[in-house]
Every structure is written in C-alpha cells, then in structure tokens.
Scaffold this motif. Structure first.
Motif, PDB file in Angstrom:
ATOM      1  N   ILE A 193      -0.637  25.353 -40.545  1.00 49.51           N
ATOM      2  CA  ILE A 193      -0.607  23.887 -40.555  1.00 49.51           C
ATOM      3  C   ILE A 193      -2.040  23.397 -40.734  1.00 49.51           C
ATOM      4  N   GLN A 194      -2.244  22.573 -41.742  1.00 51.66           N
ATOM      5  CA  GLN A 194      -3.573  21.995 -41.945  1.00 51.66           C
ATOM      6  C   GLN A 194      -3.915  21.057 -40.777  1.00 51.66           C
ATOM      7  N   ASP A 195      -5.193  20.831 -40.529  1.00 52.11           N
ATOM      8  CA  ASP A 195      -5.612  19.910 -39.469  1.00 52.11           C
ATOM      9  C   ASP A 195      -5.154  18.502 -39.834  1.00 52.11           C
ATOM     10  N   LEU A 196      -4.527  17.827 -38.866  1.00 55.55           N
ATOM     11  CA  LEU A 196      -3.929  16.511 -39.100  1.00 55.55           C
ATOM     12  C   LEU A 196      -4.266  15.546 -37.973  1.00 55.55           C
ATOM     13  N   GLU A 197      -4.364  14.268 -38.291  1.00 57.59           N
ATOM     14  CA  GLU A 197      -4.529  13.249 -37.255  1.00 57.59           C
ATOM     15  C   GLU A 197      -3.188  12.577 -37.010  1.00 57.59           C
ATOM     16  N   LEU A 198      -2.877  12.376 -35.731  1.00 57.46           N
ATOM     17  CA  LEU A 198      -1.605  11.774 -35.336  1.00 57.46           C
ATOM     18  C   LEU A 198      -1.869  10.546 -34.476  1.00 57.46           C
ATOM     19  N   ASP A 199      -1.312   9.406 -34.895  1.00 60.82           N
ATOM     20  CA  ASP A 199      -1.451   8.152 -34.148  1.00 60.82           C
ATOM     21  C   ASP A 199      -0.268   7.943 -33.220  1.00 60.82           C
ATOM     22  N   ASN A 200      -0.435   7.033 -32.271  1.00 58.18           N
ATOM     23  CA  ASN A 200       0.664   6.657 -31.382  1.00 58.18           C
ATOM     24  C   ASN A 200       1.802   6.061 -32.217  1.00 58.18           C
ATOM     25  N   ALA A 201       3.020   6.410 -31.887  1.00 51.57           N
ATOM     26  CA  ALA A 201       4.239   5.947 -32.564  1.00 51.57           C
ATOM     27  C   ALA A 201       4.340   6.452 -34.000  1.00 51.57           C
ATOM     28  N   GLY A 202       3.580   7.473 -34.324  1.00 54.46           N
ATOM     29  CA  GLY A 202       3.681   8.107 -35.629  1.00 54.46           C
ATOM     30  C   GLY A 202       4.405   9.431 -35.492  1.00 54.46           C
ATOM     31  N   VAL A 203       4.779  10.010 -36.629  1.00 53.02           N
ATOM     32  CA  VAL A 203       5.461  11.303 -36.612  1.00 53.02           C
ATOM     33  C   VAL A 203       4.993  12.128 -37.809  1.00 53.02           C
ATOM     34  N   ILE A 204       4.766  13.395 -37.545  1.00 48.95           N
ATOM     35  CA  ILE A 204       4.476  14.355 -38.606  1.00 48.95           C
ATOM     36  C   ILE A 204       5.735  15.202 -38.768  1.00 48.95           C
ATOM     37  N   ILE A 205       6.279  15.232 -39.988  1.00 50.55           N
ATOM     38  CA  ILE A 205       7.501  15.985 -40.267  1.00 50.55           C
ATOM     39  C   ILE A 205       7.141  17.122 -41.218  1.00 50.55           C
ATOM     40  N   PHE A 206       7.431  18.336 -40.794  1.00 50.58           N
ATOM     41  CA  PHE A 206       7.140  19.495 -41.627  1.00 50.58           C
ATOM     42  C   PHE A 206       8.347  19.818 -42.500  1.00 50.58           C
ATOM     43  N   ALA A 207       8.081  20.446 -43.634  1.00 48.31           N
ATOM     44  CA  ALA A 207       9.135  20.802 -44.583  1.00 48.31           C
ATOM     45  C   ALA A 207      10.235  21.594 -43.884  1.00 48.31           C
ATOM     46  N   PRO A 208      11.478  21.378 -44.314  1.00 44.22           N
ATOM     47  CA  PRO A 208      12.597  22.092 -43.680  1.00 44.22           C
ATOM     48  C   PRO A 208      12.514  23.599 -43.885  1.00 44.22           C
ATOM     49  N   LEU A 209      12.969  24.315 -42.856  1.00 46.70           N
ATOM     50  CA  LEU A 209      13.091  25.761 -42.896  1.00 46.70           C
ATOM     51  C   LEU A 209      14.551  26.109 -42.625  1.00 46.70           C
ATOM     52  N   TYR A 210      15.091  27.050 -43.408  1.00 47.08           N
ATOM     53  CA  TYR A 210      16.469  27.462 -43.180  1.00 47.08           C
ATOM     54  C   TYR A 210      16.508  28.459 -42.027  1.00 47.08           C
ATOM     55  N   LEU A 211      17.343  28.163 -41.021  1.00 46.17           N
ATOM     56  CA  LEU A 211      17.524  29.059 -39.883  1.00 46.17           C
ATOM     57  C   LEU A 211      18.993  29.410 -39.751  1.00 46.17           C
ATOM     58  N   GLU A 212      19.266  30.674 -39.613  1.00 45.30           N
ATOM     59  CA  GLU A 212      20.622  31.108 -39.293  1.00 45.30           C
ATOM     60  C   GLU A 212      20.859  30.859 -37.811  1.00 45.30           C
ATOM     61  N   LYS A 213      22.120  30.833 -37.415  1.00 41.58           N
ATOM     62  CA  LYS A 213      22.473  30.612 -36.017  1.00 41.58           C
ATOM     63  C   LYS A 213      21.725  31.601 -35.118  1.00 41.58           C
TER      64      LYS A 213
END
Length: 187
Positions: free
Chosen positions: A83-103
């Motif tokens: 994960i690259q270094d990121l800044e996160l503000d209050n009431a913000g969200v960082i969403i990472f690309a989906p990953l397929y997971l089996e049960k």
C-alpha cells in the motif's frame, strides 16, 4: 389579576399535556396504519437482524464525504500487495481494489500511522462486490475493526462466502493521519 394568571397557567399545562399525549398516539397510529411505515419498520428490523448475524455495524458509503479508490499491485507471488503512503482525513474513506476470496479464506491489512495525536480512532471495513466504476451508491461498509490505536495496526478478515471484497480504512479521528508502510496479505 392573580386568578386570571393562575387559571391561564393551569390551562396551558393541560393543553401541553393533552398535545403531548395526542402526538404520541397519533405517531403510533400512523406507524400501524401506514403501509409505507410498516415496510420501513420491517426493513429496519431486517437490517438489525442481518447486522446481528454478521455481528458488525454497517456504514453507507454515501455517509462519508470523501472517498479514494486505490488499485492494488502484487509485489510478489505470495499474495502480498504493498500500500502506497496515503493521507486520510476525518470522515473520509480509502477503498482498496477488490480481492476475490473463497469461503473461509483470510485477508490481512497491516500499516503504521503517522499522526500528531498519540492515540487515534481507526475503523477498518469491508465492502462486498464493490466496483469503482459503478454508479450504484447503495454500497455499505461492514465494520470489522474500530478501536483506538497508537501507531500500528494489523486486522484480519475471514470471508463468509465466495465473493469479491474491498478493504477500507475509514477516517474516524479528529486530525488527518498518514497511513505508511502498509500491505494487504492474502492467506
């Protein structure tokens, strides 16, 4: 003059008590007789039941003011994504690309925080079947972790079914923080 004041005072008390009793009965009558309200009450109960089944609170993506979508790049064949270094503000969200997971497969997110505060509230969530290109604004983030941390965090999620899952970091602290040295690991 005193008698008029006393009489007006008592009348106003009866009027207030009478109005508050009517408004309570009127609102309960509206709930019982309105099909729309019955549906919304039923949906609220179903949502509570679903939340209690998963055990986690859900947050609507539209309730957050700023969202960043971050693609993942596999650095090696071990299923690790830096994960690259990121800044996160209050009431913000960082969403990472989906990953397929089996049960029953697990995914872990690890990172460090750089902040001016000694302890920060941090919330980690999951969005099932998220697509950044979709115009569907009904996505919900399932909270899987929400605690105060000092500077380092590692959270693991076990998938309840085969699907695509996006890990999210939600800004629940007062001041902006920097997410550093992060990685997502598939197990």
């Amino acid at each position: 003059m005193v008698k008029k004041t006393v009489v007006i005072y008592f009348l106003s008390i009866f009027l207030i008590v009478g109005c508050s009793n009517n408004s309570a009965s009127e609102s309960s009558n509206n709930t019982e007789h309105s099909d729309d309200n019955k549906t919304s009450v039923r949906n609220s109960e179903e949502t509570k039941q679903n939340d209690s089944l998963s055990g986690n609170e859900k947050i609507k993506l539209t309730d957050l003011r700023d969202s960043q979508f971050i693609p993942l790049q596999n650095d090696n064949d071990k299923g690790e994504y830096k994960i690259q270094d990121l800044e996160l503000d209050n009431a913000g969200v960082i969403i990472f690309a989906p990953l397929y997971l089996e049960k029953s497969k697990e995914v872990t997110i690890e990172f460090q925080l750089q902040s001016n505060d000694s302890i920060n509230g941090m919330t980690i969530g999951i969005i099932k079947d998220y697509s950044p290109d979709s115009n569907d604004l009904k996505y919900e983030i399932e909270k899987i972790y929400s605690e105060s941390i000092d500077n380092k965090l590692s959270v693991t999620y076990k998938s309840p079914e085969d699907s695509n899952y996006s890990i999210c970091i939600l800004g629940t602290m007062a001041a902006p923080v920097v997410v550093k040295n992060g990685k997502i690991i598939l197990h």
